[in-house]
Design a protein around this motif. Structure first.
Motif, mmCIF file in Angstrom:
data_model
loop_
_atom_site.group_PDB
_atom_site.id
_atom_site.type_symbol
_atom_site.label_atom_id
_atom_site.label_comp_id
_atom_site.label_asym_id
_atom_site.label_seq_id
_atom_site.Cartn_x
_atom_site.Cartn_y
_atom_site.Cartn_z
ATOM 1 N N GLY A 1 -46.603 65.872 -36.051
ATOM 2 C CA GLY A 1 -45.560 65.991 -37.064
ATOM 3 C C GLY A 1 -46.082 65.543 -38.407
ATOM 4 O O GLY A 1 -47.296 65.420 -38.622
ATOM 5 N N ASN A 2 -45.158 65.285 -39.342
ATOM 6 C CA ASN A 2 -45.521 64.951 -40.711
ATOM 7 C C ASN A 2 -45.107 63.513 -41.051
ATOM 8 O O ASN A 2 -44.113 62.995 -40.542
ATOM 9 C CB ASN A 2 -44.843 65.920 -41.684
ATOM 10 N N ASN A 3 -45.884 62.906 -41.950
ATOM 11 C CA ASN A 3 -45.579 61.573 -42.483
ATOM 12 C C ASN A 3 -45.445 60.520 -41.384
ATOM 13 O O ASN A 3 -44.660 59.572 -41.509
ATOM 14 C CB ASN A 3 -44.299 61.613 -43.332
ATOM 15 N N ASN A 4 -46.196 60.670 -40.324
ATOM 16 C CA ASN A 4 -46.196 59.671 -39.262
ATOM 17 C C ASN A 4 -47.289 58.644 -39.515
ATOM 18 O O ASN A 4 -48.290 58.915 -40.176
ATOM 19 C CB ASN A 4 -46.431 60.338 -37.900
ATOM 20 N N SER A 5 -47.107 57.437 -38.969
ATOM 21 C CA SER A 5 -48.074 56.367 -39.166
ATOM 22 C C SER A 5 -48.326 55.687 -37.826
ATOM 23 O O SER A 5 -47.382 55.375 -37.084
ATOM 24 C CB SER A 5 -47.545 55.349 -40.181
ATOM 25 N N ILE A 6 -49.608 55.451 -37.492
ATOM 26 C CA ILE A 6 -49.954 54.746 -36.275
ATOM 27 C C ILE A 6 -51.049 53.730 -36.594
ATOM 28 O O ILE A 6 -52.031 54.044 -37.281
ATOM 29 C CB ILE A 6 -50.383 55.702 -35.157
ATOM 30 N N THR A 7 -50.855 52.500 -36.123
ATOM 31 C CA THR A 7 -51.831 51.420 -36.320
ATOM 32 C C THR A 7 -52.122 50.786 -34.977
ATOM 33 O O THR A 7 -51.188 50.370 -34.266
ATOM 34 C CB THR A 7 -51.305 50.364 -37.299
ATOM 35 N N VAL A 8 -53.388 50.696 -34.614
ATOM 36 C CA VAL A 8 -53.786 50.075 -33.355
ATOM 37 C C VAL A 8 -54.758 48.951 -33.674
ATOM 38 O O VAL A 8 -55.781 49.161 -34.325
ATOM 39 C CB VAL A 8 -54.428 51.087 -32.385
ATOM 40 N N THR A 9 -54.420 47.729 -33.212
ATOM 41 C CA THR A 9 -55.293 46.570 -33.423
ATOM 42 C C THR A 9 -55.688 46.019 -32.063
ATOM 43 O O THR A 9 -54.811 45.693 -31.236
ATOM 44 C CB THR A 9 -54.568 45.486 -34.228
ATOM 45 N N GLN A 10 -57.004 45.896 -31.829
ATOM 46 C CA GLN A 10 -57.509 45.364 -30.558
ATOM 47 C C GLN A 10 -58.490 44.226 -30.877
ATOM 48 O O GLN A 10 -59.460 44.428 -31.586
ATOM 49 C CB GLN A 10 -58.202 46.454 -29.740
ATOM 50 N N ASN A 11 -58.170 43.039 -30.346
ATOM 51 C CA ASN A 11 -59.034 41.878 -30.584
ATOM 52 C C ASN A 11 -59.536 41.324 -29.269
ATOM 53 O O ASN A 11 -58.794 41.247 -28.312
ATOM 54 C CB ASN A 11 -58.245 40.786 -31.325
#
Length: 398
Positions: free
Chosen positions: A388-398
């Motif tokens: 889709g449009n204007n989607n945001s995904i953030t993945v943080t792995q520590n």
């Protein structure tokens, strides 16, 4: 068979049904295969009935402003109580502020059956059953501010409650033992905390089932299960309903469905290992799902907008502490926010749970969706698909 049919008129025996006020029936039967029938018409009726053995009790209190029943049965018995009036208490009470422990109908033994129909406003049902294979059925219909307080202690017992119409109606059910079932059906609006506390089902034991179906708006129910192998099932139809689900133990399951409606809330807390949960929004928007899971080898599936209607503006918050937990789902709609925090080893947001009926980890279709994933420790995996449009995904792995 011995049969006793009491018809009371101003404390005197008659051959007809009572049409007076301040009626009192006091019955004590000992032995087996007894039957007692009490019919009272008028205000301020009181019935006290005690039976032992395989007995039958039929009590009808009609067109009264206040009615009270105190019932005690030991053995394999049947009780059928009808209160068609206002301010009824199924259980003994000479003052409305008497402790609930003094307003009880009690059955002890195996194979007992209790039927209670209360058809008006300000009705209260207080019922205790002790033993195995007992059942109670409560109908509160056409009124407001009704309360059903139900207790079963034993195994293979069943509670069936229907609240039909009205508002501020409450169910308070407790079950202890193995293989018990609580089935609650609610039709109405505003069945919530008010003055007498929230509605709840508490189950303590193994292989318990709690099934709550709600049709209406602004209803609030709490399910608490402590033990192994238990299941909570919730079906919501309406708006601004809230259900709190708490499970402690292993191999428990939750299946919560919003069939249609907006602004509904599911608050879930699971503690233990090998538990599973499924959350479905078939039609509706702006729903809130909050899940806190502690343990290992737990699995969750979330399906939003998968019933043919897009679901938008939903918020999903998942907090997990433990190892080898799995999360996935399918979300179709716009403006959804998904936040996942996982702490532990070998956790997955992934395609590995084909037995759950999905293969894409978290798969999102729509616009303006936000996904935040945080995984702490080692051996974790996050597989997500966003279309889709204007989607945001953030993945943080520590």
């Amino acid at each position: 068979m011995k049969k006793l049919n009491l018809l009371i008129f101003s404390l005197a025996l008659t051959s007809g049904t009572v049409y007076a006020q301040d009626n009192t029936a006091d019955v004590n039967q000992n032995g087996t295969s007894n039957s007692a029938t009490v019919e009272q018409v008028g205000d301020q009726n009181f019935t006290s009935l005690s039976q032992s053995g395989s007995s039958i009790a039929i009590i009808e209190q009609i067109n009264a402003s206040q009615s009270f029943v105190s019932l005690g049965q030991i053995g394999t018995n049947l009780a059928d109580i009808l209160q068609n009036n206002k301010n009824s208490v199924q259980g003994f009470n000479d003052q409305w502020n008497t402790d609930p422990a003094n307003k009880l109908s009690t059955q002890e033994g195996s194979g007992n059956t209790m039927y209670i129909d209360q058809l008006s406003t300000w009705n209260q049902a207080y019922v205790d059953q002790y033993g195995t294979d007992n059942s109670m059925t409560v109908l509160q219909q056409g009124g407001n501010s009704n309360v059903a307080r139900l207790l079963q202690d034993g195994s293979e017992n069943t509670v069936n409650v229907t609240l039909d119409g009205g508002s501020i109606n409450r169910v308070k059910a407790e079950q202890y033992g193995e293989g018990n079932t609580a089935d609650v059906n609610v039709f109405g609006t505003g069945n919530n905390e008010f003055n007498n506390g929230a509605s709840y089902i508490n189950q303590n034991g193994t292989n318990q089932l709690a099934d709550v179906d709600v049709t209406g708006n602004e209803n609030y129910y709490n399910i608490d299960q402590d033990g192994t192998g238990s299941t909570s099932e919730v079906l919501l139809n309406g708006n601004q309903n809230r259900t709190v689900l708490t499970q402690a133990g292993n191999f428990n399951a939750i299946d919560a469905i919003v069939n249609s409606g907006d602004l509904n809330t599911l608050d879930v807390e699971m503690t233990g290992n090998g538990n599973s949960s499924r959350y479905v929004v078939e039609s509706g928007s702006s729903n809130d799902i909050d899940e806190v899971v502690t343990g290992k080898n737990n699995q969750s599936l979330m399906l939003l907008g998968t019933g043919g209607v897009l679901s938008s503006g939903n918020m999903i918050d998942v907090l997990r502490n433990g190892n080898s937990n799995y999360l996935g789902g399918v979300i179709k709609g716009s403006g959804n926010m998904i936040t996942v925090d996982q702490s532990g080893n070998q956790n997955r947001i992934t395609a590995s749970l084909s037995g759950f009926g999905w293969t894409d980890g978290i798969a999102i279709t729509g616009n303006d969706n936000i996904v935040n994933v945080s995984q702490l420790s080692v051996g974790n995996m996050s597989v997500n698909t966003v279309t889709g449009n204007n989607n945001s995904i953030t993945v943080t792995q520590n």
